[in-house]
Scaffold this active site. Structure first.
Site, PDB file in Angstrom:
ATOM      1  N   ARG A  58       0.841  -1.435  -0.061  1.00 39.48           N
ATOM      2  CA  ARG A  58       0.067   0.088   0.096  1.00 39.48           C
ATOM      3  C   ARG A  58       0.863   1.337  -0.025  1.00 39.48           C
ATOM      4  NH1 ARG A  58      -1.889   2.255   4.446  1.00 39.48           N
ATOM      5  NH2 ARG A  58      -2.145   0.521   5.502  1.00 39.48           N
ATOM      6  N   TYR A 111     -15.571  15.985 -15.489  1.00 35.79           N
ATOM      7  CA  TYR A 111     -16.069  14.507 -15.393  1.00 35.79           C
ATOM      8  C   TYR A 111     -16.788  14.261 -14.331  1.00 35.79           C
ATOM      9  CZ  TYR A 111     -15.767   9.304 -14.634  1.00 35.79           C
ATOM     10  OH  TYR A 111     -15.928   7.896 -14.675  1.00 35.79           O
ATOM     11  N   ASP A 183      -6.514  18.103 -14.661  1.00 34.84           N
ATOM     12  CA  ASP A 183      -6.958  16.627 -14.990  1.00 34.84           C
ATOM     13  C   ASP A 183      -6.662  16.434 -16.646  1.00 34.84           C
ATOM     14  OD1 ASP A 183      -8.382  14.173 -16.221  1.00 34.84           O
ATOM     15  OD2 ASP A 183      -9.777  14.404 -14.632  1.00 34.84           O
ATOM     16  N   LYS A 208      -7.747   5.568 -19.091  1.00 31.31           N
ATOM     17  CA  LYS A 208      -8.204   5.792 -20.660  1.00 31.31           C
ATOM     18  C   LYS A 208      -6.831   5.820 -21.544  1.00 31.31           C
ATOM     19  CE  LYS A 208     -11.857   6.595 -18.290  1.00 31.31           C
ATOM     20  NZ  LYS A 208     -12.023   7.847 -17.903  1.00 31.31           N
TER      21      LYS A 208
END
Ligand SMILES: *Cc1c(COP(=O)(O)O)cnc(C)c1O
Length: 416
Positions: A58, A111, A183, A208
């Protein structure tokens, strides 16, 4: 290998890779949750940050690190933070850079879930936000308040394809003492490097373009400076928004072909956009490569290419879009974008359904808008597919039928 001096396509192949003892050409999947310390002093040194190494997946992992180093180099940042998804990256950014009483100004046509997370969840913790058209600098200037800590920009934006001048809004935000996050999902680091243009942080949904094969969900954040990088990493580690090693391996594989995928898809997108402009059924085409796009000149300056995202509206409005989406055969009716396969979707009922109709209207798109992500199929097949779908949709259109038998047809209202 030091790849700093290499061109972007060479970086895509080599950046971030470190040779291991086996000579493995690719970074292996280090499928482990934890890493053994040589001795107690080594463990203590790793935790104290006095020595570089791995503790627990993690917190960090060699496969994930290879991806983080690679994208950080492509974006010219000081470090990368890979996350479970693009939303994991956005959540990490909000968590790390905002607090109760702070205010964020954001691009209105972001988004959908980026806005939902802020307005429905972070708002409950006392974070305020305001959504404006960031392609209009005066709107950004007016929206900034004394407690504005973050300017959050998506460019090109989703699904309106508006382009924000990163250099200009960064200067305004910095003069105001606030940080700028971009972004960069729609452009990818191949076409646009926001940190070079003045932003402090850049993020991607690697789902994407970066991965590009519609087989992984993931995200990444890159910071320009170390202190912000550390705040972001701490928020990701503590919230558990980490990527996993297998995800990272697949994204590393996809990333290598980013350049050739983007080049081919954007060539096809230009051809399709020009073709769409000439079709009588199409009332508007939004593609930043077209001279008719309001920020075409800015996109030309700010980006290295126009990408492969097109939005368009049909004369038939919402119903026309629905009929078209049901008729395409080569394109797939699905959300997401930036993959090798062409996808078509309807923002108002799908990706942006969580935003109210009024806010969608204010963000600048109608309920009839269709979003088309161009893949790497043969462009002739994509155009033929759209043509047959437009024909089939017209044949089915109730409006067309009503038009032909009566003159009292009521026009469907369209929001533009
Ligand atoms: C898809 C997308 C996201 C969210 O990414 P996920 O990987 O689906 O969580 C964020 N921003 C943009 C522009 C996107 O297209």
């Amino acid at each position: 290998m030091d790849t700093k001096h290499l061109g972007i396509n060479s970086k895509l192949i080599h950046a971030g890779h470190k040779a291991d003892a086996t000579g493995s050409v690719n970074t292996p999947i280090y499928q482990t949750s934890t890493f053994a310390f040589r001795n107690a002093a080594h463990g203590a040194a790793l935790f104290a940050g006095e020595e570089d190494g791995f503790i627990y997946t993690r917190i960090g992992n060699p496969t994930i690190r290879a991806l983080e180093d690679s994208v950080a180099e492509l974006e010219n940042g000081c470090g990368g933070i890979a996350t479970s998804s693009g939303m994991g990256a956005i959540c990490t950014v909000y968590l790390a850079l905002l607090e109760a009483g702070a205010h964020m100004v954001s691009t209105a046509s972001v988004y959908g879930p980026s806005r939902g997370l802020m307005e429905k969840d972070f708002a409950r913790f006392g974070v305020q936000s305001m959504y404006v058209d960031t392609s209009d600098v005066t709107q950004v200037e007016k929206a900034l308040r004394p407690n504005t800590k973050l300017l959050y920009v998506e460019t090109p934006s989703n699904p309106t394809m508006q382009v924000t001048d990163i250099d200009q809004v960064s200067a305004i935000a910095h003069a105001h003492g606030c940080l700028v996050v971009v972004d960069n999902t729609f452009a990818s680091p191949y076409l646009q490097q926001p940190l070079e243009l003045g932003a402090d942080v850049v993020l991607h949904s690697v789902t994407k373009f970066i991965n590009g094969h519609a087989d992984v969900v993931g995200g990444i954040i890159v910071a320009k400076e170390t202190d912000i990088y550390k705040r972001l990493r701490k928020a990701m580690v503590n919230s558990g928004c980490n990527m996993d090693p297998h995800q990272a391996f697949l994204v590393l594989r996809g990333l290598k072909t980013l350049g050739i995928r983007v080049e081919r898809a954007q060539r096809s997108a230009m051809e399709i956009a020009r073709w769409l402009e000439k079709q009588p059924e199409v009332s508007a085409v939004r593609y930043i490569g077209l001279e008719s796009h309001p920020q075409h000149e800015l996109a030309k300056r700010q980006m290295k290419g126009f990408g492969s995202m097109i939005s368009f509206e049909l004369e038939g409005g919402l119903e026309g879009g629905r009929l078209l989406m049901n008729q395409v055969r080569v394109a797939t009716l699905a959300v997401s974008l930036g993959g090798v396969e062409t996808l078509i979707e309807h923002p108002a009922s799908m990706t942006h359904a969580s935003i109210s109709p009024e806010d969608r209207h204010l963000a600048g798109f109608s309920d009839g808008l269709v979003r088309y992500s161009v893949g790497i199929e043969d462009v002739e097949d994509l155009i033929a597919d759209l043509r047959q779908a437009l024909d089939a949709a017209s044949a089915e259109s109730p409006q067309r039928t009503r038009n032909s038998d009566t003159s009292t047809m009521v026009e469907e209202p369209t929001l533009v």
